[in-house]
Enzyme design. Structure first.
Site, PDB file in Angstrom:
ATOM      1  N   LYS A   1       0.836  -1.208   0.000  1.00  0.00           N
ATOM      2  CA  LYS A   1       0.000   0.000   0.000  1.00  0.00           C
ATOM      3  C   LYS A   1       0.871   1.259   0.000  1.00  0.00           C
ATOM      4  O   LYS A   1       2.041   1.207   0.369  1.00  0.00           O
ATOM      5  CB  LYS A   1      -0.924  -0.020   1.224  1.00  0.00           C
ATOM      6  CG  LYS A   1      -0.178   0.021   2.567  1.00  0.00           C
ATOM      7  CD  LYS A   1      -1.110  -0.233   3.743  1.00  0.00           C
ATOM      8  CE  LYS A   1      -0.352  -0.242   5.056  1.00  0.00           C
ATOM      9  NZ  LYS A   1      -1.201  -0.698   6.184  1.00  0.00           N
TER      10      LYS A   1
ATOM     11  N   ARG B   1     -11.413  -0.746  14.637  1.00  0.00           N
ATOM     12  CA  ARG B   1     -11.636   0.111  13.469  1.00  0.00           C
ATOM     13  C   ARG B   1     -12.570  -0.567  12.471  1.00  0.00           C
ATOM     14  O   ARG B   1     -13.675  -0.109  12.235  1.00  0.00           O
ATOM     15  CB  ARG B   1     -10.303   0.428  12.774  1.00  0.00           C
ATOM     16  CG  ARG B   1      -9.269   1.106  13.655  1.00  0.00           C
ATOM     17  CD  ARG B   1      -8.060   1.544  12.846  1.00  0.00           C
ATOM     18  NE  ARG B   1      -7.521   0.477  12.004  1.00  0.00           N
ATOM     19  CZ  ARG B   1      -6.408   0.567  11.301  1.00  0.00           C
ATOM     20  NH1 ARG B   1      -5.713   1.682  11.320  1.00  0.00           N
ATOM     21  NH2 ARG B   1      -5.982  -0.442  10.569  1.00  0.00           N
TER      22      ARG B   1
ATOM     23  N   TYR C   1      15.104  31.318   7.396  1.00  0.00           N
ATOM     24  CA  TYR C   1      13.856  31.986   7.789  1.00  0.00           C
ATOM     25  C   TYR C   1      13.748  32.152   9.297  1.00  0.00           C
ATOM     26  O   TYR C   1      14.107  31.241  10.052  1.00  0.00           O
ATOM     27  CB  TYR C   1      12.648  31.156   7.355  1.00  0.00           C
ATOM     28  CG  TYR C   1      12.332  31.229   5.888  1.00  0.00           C
ATOM     29  CD1 TYR C   1      11.989  32.432   5.290  1.00  0.00           C
ATOM     30  CD2 TYR C   1      12.343  30.080   5.113  1.00  0.00           C
ATOM     31  CE1 TYR C   1      11.668  32.485   3.936  1.00  0.00           C
ATOM     32  CE2 TYR C   1      12.015  30.116   3.766  1.00  0.00           C
ATOM     33  CZ  TYR C   1      11.677  31.322   3.178  1.00  0.00           C
ATOM     34  OH  TYR C   1      11.367  31.366   1.861  1.00  0.00           O
TER      35      TYR C   1
ATOM     36  N   MET D   1      10.899  25.048   2.712  1.00  0.00           N
ATOM     37  CA  MET D   1      10.218  24.161   1.766  1.00  0.00           C
ATOM     38  C   MET D   1      11.212  23.442   0.858  1.00  0.00           C
ATOM     39  O   MET D   1      11.022  22.276   0.527  1.00  0.00           O
ATOM     40  CB  MET D   1       9.216  24.957   0.917  1.00  0.00           C
ATOM     41  CG  MET D   1       8.254  24.074   0.145  1.00  0.00           C
ATOM     42  SD  MET D   1       7.176  24.958  -0.978  1.00  0.00           S
ATOM     43  CE  MET D   1       6.222  25.959   0.148  1.00  0.00           C
TER      44      MET D   1
HETATM   45  C1  LIG Z   1      -0.388  -1.846   6.769  1.00  0.00           C
HETATM   46  C2  LIG Z   1      -0.941  -3.147   7.165  1.00  0.00           C
HETATM   47  C3  LIG Z   1      -0.102  -4.263   7.338  1.00  0.00           C
HETATM   48  C4  LIG Z   1       1.406  -4.178   7.271  1.00  0.00           C
HETATM   49  O1  LIG Z   1       1.907  -3.621   8.470  1.00  0.00           O
HETATM   50  P1  LIG Z   1       3.508  -3.592   8.764  1.00  0.00           P
HETATM   51  O2  LIG Z   1       3.584  -3.170  10.171  1.00  0.00           O
HETATM   52  O3  LIG Z   1       4.063  -2.592   7.800  1.00  0.00           O
HETATM   53  O4  LIG Z   1       4.014  -4.957   8.508  1.00  0.00           O
HETATM   54  C5  LIG Z   1      -0.689  -5.484   7.590  1.00  0.00           C
HETATM   55  N1  LIG Z   1      -2.036  -5.609   7.708  1.00  0.00           N
HETATM   56  C6  LIG Z   1      -2.873  -4.551   7.577  1.00  0.00           C
HETATM   57  C7  LIG Z   1      -4.355  -4.743   7.724  1.00  0.00           C
HETATM   58  C8  LIG Z   1      -2.353  -3.285   7.314  1.00  0.00           C
HETATM   59  O5  LIG Z   1      -3.184  -2.231   7.204  1.00  0.00           O
END
Ligand SMILES: *Cc1c(COP(=O)(O)O)cnc(C)c1O
Length: 392
Positions: free
Chosen positions: A58, A156, A285, A332
């Site tokens: 992701k 969640r 700055y 920046m």
């Molecule tokens: C992001 C995520 C992971 C991976 O987590 P890491 O700590 O980076 O290994 C695994 N499962 C779910 C549901 C996630 O959202």
């Protein structure tokens, strides 16, 4: 969705070159592909053979390039790639990966037709979503594989573990759904105190028992992020979802170390100005720094616009293998380092903001500490404005 897809067409992964010398800017992110492959191999070898891998790629694989990481993961036989958004899934689909895609998080009903059309596995934590998927599957005359998401304590997403038994008859009555997987997620897998993680594991096991009693045994049972992969072998079941570990960053300071794992990402720049300050001269700055004595400073062309934390007279960068302190406040597009104790430093010298130089290293955890955040935030924080260069 169609608007998003057409955007993707012009917004492909920035072309990465294989030579270490980037021409476009005096600042860049290096992705060490050889390290990435080694990390995946070490993770694979550390797991029993029956435990499959669902690498989490992701957010552009935490800024490392989803396609780059997915390619490396294929070599160790990934069963799924896990992503969070439809755009992320679509990038992998368009690149031609055959590995099934698992969508983490919750979905809006509008997203479901695309998921059904492409065979993307939705994590189902809401009855309404299960019903809609079932309706779409029936309409398409197909069976759709889905993963049941359980809330075992994260609070969640997912069906609460203690509400599963009551909901199961209704869920399992829905036609054309194949309950291929059952997932949950740890809230505290990488800390020394595993009490809550073990409670979540217990709830997960009880939920599995509920499913088995209801007559289904999902083929993929998955609960572990990187912390769980390292520290909770009893929770591996037959699929794990490591994200950050494959990138060579341990999820916390206290979790088990896997020898040989090393960071894949480095962030580098060149000194674009080297100059002297007289006693009392300010720099940057807000006049947040005044030279106490004659100082020799260097300007690094990276700022918060690139994702560097907006530090003020804190933090360090590596120059000629030494730690040079940041002075003034990060702007920046630039920040300054004190080179007084690195007299050999020169214009265009390479500066390491994250990674190794000589015997020194600045880790994502170091940057996180300076920023008051976590290493995950540092990795994903480096913006696309910094060109990605693949090495190794
Ligand atoms: C992001 C995520 C992971 C991976 O987590 P890491 O700590 O980076 O290994 C695994 N499962 C779910 C549901 C996630 O959202």
């Amino acid at each position: 969705m169609s608007q998003v897809l057409s955007l993707l067409e012009t917004d492909a992964e920035p072309a990465a070159v294989s030579a270490p010398a980037p021409a476009s800017r005096s600042a860049w992110v290096e992705i060490d592909v050889a390290r990435l492959r080694t990390n995946f191999r070490l993770i694979r070898e550390d797991l029993p053979p029956h435990v499959g891998l669902a690498p989490v790629v992701k957010d552009n694989a935490y800024g490392h390039g989803a396609l780059t990481v997915a390619r490396a993961a294929i070599e160790v036989g990934a069963r799924f790639f896990a992503v969070n958004t439809l755009e992320e899934a679509d990038e992998l689909r368009r690149a031609g990966f055959r590995t099934p895609l698992l969508l983490l998080g919750e979905r809006h009903p509008d997203e479901l037709p695309a998921c059904v059309a492409h065979g993307w596995r939705v994590c189902v934590g809401e009855l309404a979503i299960a019903r809609e998927l079932s309706r779409l599957a029936t309409e398409a005359g197909r069976t759709v594989p889905v993963h049941l998401k359980l809330d075992t304590g994260m609070g969640r997403f997912g069906v609460r573990w203690d509400e599963l038994a009551a909901m199961l008859p209704e869920l399992l009555r829905l036609p054309h759904l194949d309950w291929e997987g059952v997932a949950s997620h740890f809230a505290m897998s990488d800390e020394a105190d595993k009490t809550f993680a073990l409670l979540q594991l217990e709830r997960y096991q009880a939920s599995l028992q509920n499913l088995i009693e209801a007559g289904i045994r999902p083929r993929f049972q998955h609960l572990c992020n990187s912390g769980g992969v390292l520290d909770l072998p009893a929770a591996h079941f037959n699929l794990v979802r490591p994200g950050i570990l494959a990138l060579g960053v341990f999820p916390s300071r206290v979790c088990r170390r896997l020898p040989g794992i090393a960071p894949v990402m480095s962030v580098k720049a060149r000194l674009v100005s080297v100059r002297r300050l007289q006693p009392g001269d300010p720099c940057g700055y807000g006049l947040r720094y005044h030279a106490p004595t004659p100082r020799r400073i260097g300007i690094v062309p990276v700022g918060y616009g690139d994702g560097f934390p907006r530090l003020r007279n804190a933090g360090e960068a590596l120059v000629r293998g030494r730690r040079a302190p940041l002075i003034g406040s990060v702007a920046m597009d630039a920040f300054a380092v004190d080179l007084t104790d690195v007299p050999e430093a020169q214009l265009w010298d390479e500066v390491v903001l994250q990674g190794r130089q000589g015997g020194e290293e600045i880790t994502a955890q170091d940057l996180a500490r300076w920023k008051g955040s976590v290493s995950y935030d540092i990795l994903v924080g480096w913006r696309a404005r910094l060109p990605r260069v693949r090495v190794g």
